[in-house]
Write a protein that holds these residues in place. Structure first.
Motif, mmCIF file in Angstrom:
data_model
loop_
_atom_site.group_PDB
_atom_site.id
_atom_site.type_symbol
_atom_site.label_atom_id
_atom_site.label_comp_id
_atom_site.label_asym_id
_atom_site.label_seq_id
_atom_site.Cartn_x
_atom_site.Cartn_y
_atom_site.Cartn_z
ATOM 1 N N CYS A 169 0.814 -1.225 0.000
ATOM 2 C CA CYS A 169 0.000 0.000 0.000
ATOM 3 C C CYS A 169 0.843 1.269 0.000
ATOM 4 N N GLN A 170 2.155 1.092 -0.104
ATOM 5 C CA GLN A 170 3.076 2.223 -0.205
ATOM 6 C C GLN A 170 2.977 3.168 0.992
ATOM 7 N N ARG A 171 2.706 2.612 2.164
ATOM 8 C CA ARG A 171 2.617 3.407 3.390
ATOM 9 C C ARG A 171 3.471 2.758 4.477
ATOM 10 N N ASP A 172 4.539 3.418 4.834
ATOM 11 C CA ASP A 172 5.360 2.941 5.935
ATOM 12 C C ASP A 172 4.867 3.614 7.214
ATOM 13 N N LEU A 173 3.996 2.933 7.931
ATOM 14 C CA LEU A 173 3.379 3.517 9.112
ATOM 15 C C LEU A 173 4.331 3.567 10.300
ATOM 16 N N LEU A 174 5.521 3.000 10.129
ATOM 17 C CA LEU A 174 6.542 3.059 11.179
ATOM 18 C C LEU A 174 7.675 4.020 10.825
ATOM 19 N N ALA A 175 7.495 4.799 9.778
ATOM 20 C CA ALA A 175 8.591 5.644 9.271
ATOM 21 C C ALA A 175 9.132 6.605 10.319
ATOM 22 N N ASN A 176 8.280 7.075 11.204
ATOM 23 C CA ASN A 176 8.712 8.049 12.213
ATOM 24 C C ASN A 176 9.105 7.406 13.537
ATOM 25 N N PHE A 177 9.264 6.071 13.511
ATOM 26 C CA PHE A 177 9.571 5.341 14.742
ATOM 27 C C PHE A 177 10.767 4.418 14.507
ATOM 28 N N PRO A 178 11.983 4.953 14.604
ATOM 29 C CA PRO A 178 13.170 4.159 14.243
ATOM 30 C C PRO A 178 13.370 2.911 15.087
ATOM 31 N N LYS A 179 13.085 2.982 16.378
ATOM 32 C CA LYS A 179 13.269 1.801 17.224
ATOM 33 C C LYS A 179 12.252 0.726 16.872
ATOM 34 N N LEU A 180 11.024 1.129 16.574
ATOM 35 C CA LEU A 180 10.007 0.161 16.187
ATOM 36 C C LEU A 180 10.290 -0.415 14.804
ATOM 37 N N SER A 181 10.852 0.388 13.924
ATOM 38 C CA SER A 181 11.221 -0.117 12.599
ATOM 39 C C SER A 181 12.284 -1.203 12.718
ATOM 40 N N GLN A 182 13.246 -0.982 13.624
ATOM 41 C CA GLN A 182 14.270 -1.998 13.868
ATOM 42 C C GLN A 182 13.661 -3.233 14.510
ATOM 43 N N LEU A 183 12.733 -3.020 15.435
ATOM 44 C CA LEU A 183 12.051 -4.144 16.074
ATOM 45 C C LEU A 183 11.283 -4.960 15.039
ATOM 46 N N ALA A 184 10.656 -4.274 14.105
ATOM 47 C CA ALA A 184 9.919 -4.963 13.047
ATOM 48 C C ALA A 184 10.842 -5.887 12.254
ATOM 49 N N ARG A 185 12.025 -5.403 11.935
ATOM 50 C CA ARG A 185 12.978 -6.227 11.182
ATOM 51 C C ARG A 185 13.365 -7.477 11.972
ATOM 52 N N SER A 217 -6.546 0.311 1.043
ATOM 53 C CA SER A 217 -6.586 -0.683 -0.029
ATOM 54 C C SER A 217 -6.606 -0.022 -1.406
ATOM 55 N N THR A 218 -7.060 1.220 -1.495
ATOM 56 C CA THR A 218 -7.056 1.923 -2.778
ATOM 57 C C THR A 218 -5.643 2.327 -3.188
ATOM 58 N N GLN A 219 -4.702 2.260 -2.234
ATOM 59 C CA GLN A 219 -3.321 2.588 -2.534
ATOM 60 C C GLN A 219 -2.493 1.354 -2.905
ATOM 61 N N ALA A 220 -3.133 0.184 -2.841
ATOM 62 C CA ALA A 220 -2.396 -1.067 -3.061
ATOM 63 C C ALA A 220 -1.927 -1.185 -4.497
ATOM 64 N N GLN A 221 -0.765 -1.765 -4.642
ATOM 65 C CA GLN A 221 -0.192 -2.006 -5.968
ATOM 66 C C GLN A 221 0.203 -3.470 -6.103
#
Length: 221
Positions: A169-185, A217-221
């Motif tokens: 959906c081209q939306r990184d909802l964790l973009a402003n949360f660096p620690k959570l982005s690392q946790l996600a990985r 869902s309208t942003q999904a590719q």
């Protein structure tokens, strides 16, 4: 300890069920999973589920409900424990497990927003939930430890969904949360997180959002 047969009753997209699947897989517990249609709940399910919700765990002839309770039970019957041993730290983990349910609900509400304006409103609530978790995190590999714990089982399903949204959906909802982005990985690299959902999870999840008229869902590719 000899275990009774374990059956987990599930809906194929339920993040609360996924919590228990992660715990079962992490601890190497044999189990059977049965999927039901929540829009047409079978009578046998309503007879054993006081709240009419999943997950429900059948342990032999006994029945448990609520994912946090199920996970603690699974943890207690299969050592070593995924909860801290120190009482205060254990209580703090339990509190954040409860809070993680609020994160899942905020994520759910944001993903079901049907317009850009509604999505922005719901995302603000979601961001508030995320900011509190980011602030509470340690600098360890997982939420507050280098070892995967029950709090991580509780949080990981949200990150499975964030990843589908980011990828499709081209939306990184964790973009402003660096620690959570690392946790996600870290979470998404774990085999017991990867295999805790159905194989076609991304496709089914996106179709569910589309069927609900989701703005995302309208942003999904």
């Amino acid at each position: 300890m000899s275990l009774q047969p374990i059956e987990l009753i599930s809906f194929n997209l339920c993040p609360f069920v996924q919590r228990s699947v992660i715990t079962l897989l992490k601890k190497g517990i044999d189990f059977k999973i049965t999927y039901i249609d929540l829009s047409n709940k079978p009578d046998w399910f309503l007879a054993i589920s006081p709240l009419g919700k999943v997950p429900v765990l059948k342990y032999g002839n006994a029945v448990l409900f609520e994912s946090a309770v199920i996970n603690e039970f699974l943890d207690e019957i299969t050592p070593p424990s995924l909860l801290p041993t120190e009482p205060l730290t254990k209580a703090q983990d339990r509190a954040w497990i409860e809070y993680s349910s609020q994160l899942l609900m905020a994520q759910y509400m944001a993903t079901l927003a049907t317009s850009e304006a509604e999505f922005s409103e719901k995302q603000a609530v979601l961001n508030d939930r995320l900011s509190k978790i980011e602030a509470a995190m340690s600098d360890k590999r997982y939420f507050n430890s280098d070892n995967f714990a029950l709090i991580d089982s509780a949080l990981a399903p949200a990150f499975t969904r964030f990843d589908v949204i980011k990828q499709h959906c081209q939306r990184d909802l964790l973009a402003n949360f660096p620690k959570l982005s690392q946790l996600a990985r870290h979470y998404l690299a774990l085999s017991y997180v990867q295999t805790s959902v159905i194989k076609e999870f991304g496709e089914v999840y996106l179709q569910y959002l589309s069927d609900k008229g989701s703005y995302l869902s309208t942003q999904a590719q």
